[in-house]
Design a protein around this motif. Structure first.
Motif, mmCIF file in Angstrom:
data_model
loop_
_atom_site.group_PDB
_atom_site.id
_atom_site.type_symbol
_atom_site.label_atom_id
_atom_site.label_comp_id
_atom_site.label_asym_id
_atom_site.label_seq_id
_atom_site.Cartn_x
_atom_site.Cartn_y
_atom_site.Cartn_z
ATOM 1 N N THR A 1 9.669 2.712 -2.514
ATOM 2 C CA THR A 1 9.120 3.188 -3.787
ATOM 3 C C THR A 1 8.854 2.003 -4.705
ATOM 4 O O THR A 1 7.805 1.923 -5.365
ATOM 5 N N ASN B 1 5.848 0.108 -3.345
ATOM 6 C CA ASN B 1 4.583 0.814 -3.575
ATOM 7 C C ASN B 1 4.038 0.595 -4.975
ATOM 8 O O ASN B 1 2.826 0.678 -5.203
ATOM 9 N N THR C 1 2.022 -2.527 -4.188
ATOM 10 C CA THR C 1 0.989 -2.477 -3.156
ATOM 11 C C THR C 1 -0.174 -1.567 -3.544
ATOM 12 O O THR C 1 -1.336 -1.901 -3.304
ATOM 13 N N THR C 2 0.116 -0.409 -4.138
ATOM 14 C CA THR C 2 -0.968 0.529 -4.458
ATOM 15 C C THR C 2 -1.861 0.038 -5.586
ATOM 16 O O THR C 2 -2.965 0.545 -5.763
ATOM 17 N N VAL D 1 0.801 -2.478 6.151
ATOM 18 C CA VAL D 1 0.971 -1.113 5.654
ATOM 19 C C VAL D 1 0.979 -0.111 6.805
ATOM 20 O O VAL D 1 1.817 0.807 6.867
ATOM 21 N N LEU E 1 6.881 8.686 -3.090
ATOM 22 C CA LEU E 1 6.039 7.526 -2.827
ATOM 23 C C LEU E 1 4.680 7.657 -3.517
ATOM 24 O O LEU E 1 4.127 6.681 -4.012
ATOM 25 N N THR F 1 4.153 6.667 -7.435
ATOM 26 C CA THR F 1 3.974 5.289 -7.901
ATOM 27 C C THR F 1 2.505 4.949 -8.107
ATOM 28 O O THR F 1 2.190 4.001 -8.834
ATOM 29 N N ALA G 1 2.293 5.094 1.914
ATOM 30 C CA ALA G 1 2.288 3.671 2.200
ATOM 31 C C ALA G 1 1.101 2.966 1.622
ATOM 32 O O ALA G 1 1.024 1.760 1.628
ATOM 33 N N ARG G 2 0.119 3.723 1.107
ATOM 34 C CA ARG G 2 -1.083 3.078 0.619
ATOM 35 C C ARG G 2 -1.043 2.913 -0.875
ATOM 36 O O ARG G 2 -0.460 3.678 -1.570
#
Length: 462
Positions: free
Chosen positions: A259, A262, A265-266, A350, A381, A384, A461-462
């Protein structure tokens, strides 16, 4: 000894030998491509054309609006899927999105389109998609035979990524060539075609369901009862989320690590158009190149993830570290080929993380707890995404896009360290040190992720 016939040795793909599933699958491809095309294209329109100042905040707010319905409406979506004929719900969701996109196309075609209208359209499309995606996953057993469920799920999940990649490629290019009117027309055509395709399919009526008004299934009240969900539910009462996570501190700690990761990453979906406009001074083609690099990497990672050896937490920590390095590269080197390569590596990380940790959770989470666990995993997830979009959008109006890349990279380091230092509890290991598996899985090997978890992994995950 008999020799297999050519027909038996080379079966047609499921989407070709099962007309009903193939038609609905094509509808999914169209809706996924449409919503992704709209998100990427509108983000580029806001930064490159519509907003002269504070473009980062505008794009960040747009992405937040585009992802909120899937999280905020999760309870309502679950009830609607349980109580409504699935074909009707899919057709209505696709048709509603097509109508919203058509209205936006008309508005953009007759005059200047206000930014607020783009936000409203994004909210409408995301709301329809929030109903469409989980309903389609739930409908798989009504479209294929039991022996084909795994193949159908694999088709659905892999083509979801492919459709998103195609939409990301087209979005910015269409805006450069035809403006928001052209983008909205493309989305309207995609969604309307999906609704028409689904209307031609007759879903099977599962056991325990009552025929609906349109000739498809309508779940009976008994179907919603926990006692009717199967043998596992009958033998073990459903636990609350707090009880589930409280009994699995190891799993809870992993979720917290990802979390936190993310959150950084997002943000890439906001940073890419900002970087293109302010650093590379590129056009929609550059946005498409960078989005495609990230998407191709994710696809490759999803395919090869099960072959990556090592203990999941060690592999996850190493991949977060590699992703941090990859995301730092654009902050140091402003060259298109180098950045595309770095995003390809980040996307691969990812994809591998999603496969490895979904498989781990499948082994560690009791079967009776999986529906609640994976629903919460999706929500936690996914939550986020709007936070990261708003945060990095606001930062983008005060800091350079290269600095944002370095912030992303630095933010992943604590999560990678925490995951590396996370001890594996003894009760979660087999005598040889491998993660303990549940009945029906192979000990010490990565098996194919199951349907209820894979969607969560792709979304989170993205």
């Amino acid at each position: 000894m008999t020799t297999p016939t050519p027909a038996a040795g080379r079966r047609l793909p499921l989407v070709l030998r099962n007309r009903a599933f193939g038609t609905v699958w094509l509808g999914q491809v169209l809706t996924q491509a449409g919503v992704r095309m709209f998100q990427v294209g509108t983000s580029w329109w806001l930064i490159g054309y519509a907003v002269s100042g504070d473009g980062g905040l505008a794009a960040g707010l747009f992405m937040a609006v585009s992802t909120l319905p899937a999280v905020a409406l999760a309870p309502l979506v679950a009830r609607a899927i349980a109580r409504t004929a699935h074909r009707s719900l899919l057709r209505t969701a696709a048709g509603g999105a097509g109508a919203a996109a058509a209205a936006l196309a008309c508005w953009a075609g007759v005059g200047d389109l206000p930014v607020a209208a783009a936000y409203a359209a994004a909210l409408a499309l995301a709301t329809c998609q929030a109903f469409f995606d989980p309903c389609l996953t739930t409908s798989v057993p009504e479209l294929v035979d039991d022996a084909d469920i795994e193949a159908a799920t694999g088709f659905e999940l892999s083509t979801q990524s492919l459709a998103s990649l195609g939409g990301a490629l087209l979005g910015a290019l269409v805006v450069d060539g035809a403006g928001m009117a052209g983008l909205a027309v493309g989305c309207a055509v995609a969604y309307t075609a999906a609704a028409l395709l689904i209307a031609t399919v007759r879903f099977r009526t599962p056991a325990g369901a009552l025929p609906g008004a349109d000739g498809t299934q309508e779940n009976s009240p008994e179907e919603d009862s926990p006692e009717e969900d199967g043998d596992d539910a009958a033998q073990a009462p459903r636990r609350t989320l707090r009880q589930i996570l409280g009994a699995m501190p190891y799993v809870r700690a992993i979720l917290l690590c990802f979390t936190a990761a993310n959150l950084f990453t997002t943000a890439v979906f906001v940073v890419i158009p900002l970087y293109t406009a302010s650093v590379l001074h590129g056009d929609g083609g550059t946005v498409a190149l960078l989005e495609a690099s990230l998407g191709v990497g994710t696809l490759i990672g999803s395919v090869t993830g099960a072959r990556v050896p090592g203990r999941p937490t060690a592999v996850g920590s190493a991949l977060l570290g590699a992703m941090a390095v990859a995301l730092a590269v654009p902050g140091l080197i402003a060259a298109r080929p180098v950045i595309a390569g770095a995003l390809l590596v980040a996307g691969w990380c990812v994809g591998v993380i999603g496969v490895r940790f979904v498989a781990l959770f499948q082994r560690l989470v009791p079967a009776a707890d999986k529906p609640a666990f994976f629903a919460v995993m999706q929500a936690v997830l996914g939550s986020t995404f709007p936070v990261a979009s708003l945060l990095f959008g606001m930062l983008g109006d005060h800091l350079s896009a290269q600095t944002l890349c370095l912030i992303q990279a630095a933010g992943l380091v604590p999560a990678a360290l925490a995951l590396a230092l996370l001890p594996v509890p003894a009760h979660s290991r087999t005598p040889d040190g491998a993660p303990r598996t549940q009945p029906g899985t192979e000990t010490g090997t990565e098996t194919e992720p199951r349907p209820e978890a894979e969607t969560a992994a792709q979304g989170g995950a993205r």
